[in-house]
Design an enzyme around this catalytic site. Structure first.
Site, short mmCIF file in Angstrom:
data_model
loop_
_atom_site.label_atom_id
_atom_site.label_comp_id
_atom_site.label_asym_id
_atom_site.label_seq_id
_atom_site.Cartn_x
_atom_site.Cartn_y
_atom_site.Cartn_z
N CYS A 94 34.30 20.33 6.52
CA CYS A 94 33.42 20.67 7.82
C CYS A 94 33.36 19.13 8.41
O CYS A 94 33.39 19.11 9.75
CB CYS A 94 31.92 21.04 7.29
SG CYS A 94 31.00 21.32 8.58
N CYS A 193 24.78 24.99 3.64
CA CYS A 193 24.01 25.43 4.65
C CYS A 193 24.14 27.09 4.68
O CYS A 193 23.32 27.74 4.98
CB CYS A 193 24.34 24.88 6.00
SG CYS A 193 25.94 25.08 6.58
#
Length: 352
Positions: A94, A193
């Protein structure tokens, strides 16, 4: 005036990074990446908090829609990996493909700015002799995030600032409080997340991967029990196997092709070496001969002495001084020289 784009998640770290740079005289532009489709903390409350922080600091705030990119490079990456019997590490992926790369591109193309900053705990230095940017551990070892940043290219390191790298976490909260930032007392995220927005990794994966019953077997192939999907397990797992045995058993292999979870005693979950692919050499050029280093095979593991042997096609073999428990395919192995990140990559699958 120097211009910098600060990635704002709506947390205390990125908020404080923006405040520090603003105080140092930078022209700061806040940038929030909209990552997840549907509802989730990082694309609702976090986005609102980021906008509020920018208003407090008197700086502009921009939002870039990265939901499709996040879906492809993170969600699909995770689902494919778990379905294939590995345990992917989404954070380093990410950082490179969803956060730092797109942020630098947006800053350059849309805002005429060559520098970005984030609230990561890590440090960057420039080595004149080698002409390379070096990635270093943060001063606060408990918060150090260099492990997740090993895959950043020289271009991305050259463009990045880490204002919190020389600070302790307590100093971050103190500065946030002194500036009256809304996020000063905001609790830290405790998990990925995706996990926070779905309740658990199991719940997240079950949205994408259908349950598929199969056998739990020992290393000789004897059936010991049943499972409802290899994606629910990870190497080294002991709890939640649902089988009775006279000695502790651990997951030693995930055979997605044959839909089997292989278990064994602790020695079977211990390896003397492993192969790592997709290697990125960070602070030094790729060596042509083996080097000595200290490697972390997971985020919170202690660095272990290792010989790093370069192979072809961006791969290395890691030979440990002492056998390591629970080497997990899909996770990152990152090797250091003291505080300096030498390189890292993704642990490949192996068979027991």
């Amino acid at each position: 005036m120097k211009k910098v784009v600060v990635g704002l998640s709506g947390g205390v770290d990125s908020s404080t990074a923006a405040a520090i740079l603003h105080n140092q005289g930078y022209e700061v532009i806040g940038l929030t990446l909209w990552l997840m489709k549907g509802k989730g903390q990082c694309c609702s409350e976090g986005m609102i908090d980021a906008a509020y922080i920018c208003e407090q600091l008197g700086i502009p705030h921009e939002v870039v829609d990265m939901r499709d990119v996040f879906q492809t490079h993170i969600v699909d990456y995770l689902v494919t990996g778990y379905g294939a019997g590995i345990t992917p590490l989404p954070c380093s992926q990410c950082n490179k493909t969803v956060k730092f790369g797109p942020m630098v591109q947006y800053a350059r193309e849309q805002l005429g700015c060559d520098r970005i900053a984030t609230g990561h705990y890590a440090r960057i230095s420039y080595d004149e002799a080698s002409g390379r940017y070096q990635l270093l551990r943060a001063v606060d070892r408990n918060k150090d995030q260099s492990y997740f940043l090993y895959d950043l290219s020289q271009d991305l390191l050259a463009a990045s600032l880490f204002p919190l790298g020389e600070m302790e976490k307590a100093d971050t909260r103190r500065i946030a409080t002194e500036h009256g930032l809304k996020t000063a007392d905001k609790p830290e995220s405790q998990d990925l997340c995706l996990v926070e927005s779905n309740g658990s990794m199991r719940a997240f994966l079950d949205k994408y991967i259908a349950p598929k019953k199969g056998d739990i077997v020992d290393t000789a192939g004897k059936i010991l029990g049943q499972h409802d999907g290899v994606h629910h397990y990870t190497i080294g797992q002991r709890k939640g196997l649902g089988i009775a045995a006279p000695e502790p058993l651990y997951v030693v292999e995930l055979d997605a092709v044959n839909n089997k979870v292989v278990v064994g005693d602790r020695t079977k979950a211990t390896q003397e070496e492993c192969t790592v692919s997709r290697v990125n050499w960070v602070s030094i050029p790729e060596p042509s001969t083996p080097i000595r280093a200290a490697v972390q095979i997971r985020y919170r593991s202690a660095p272990e002495p290792v010989t790093v042997i370069p192979l072809e096609n961006s791969r290395v073999r890691l030979v440990f001084d002492e056998p390591q428990f629970s080497i997990t395919p899909g996770q990152a192995a990152v090797w250091y020289d003291g505080d300096k990140v030498l390189g890292g990559g993704i642990i490949e699958q192996f068979s027991n």
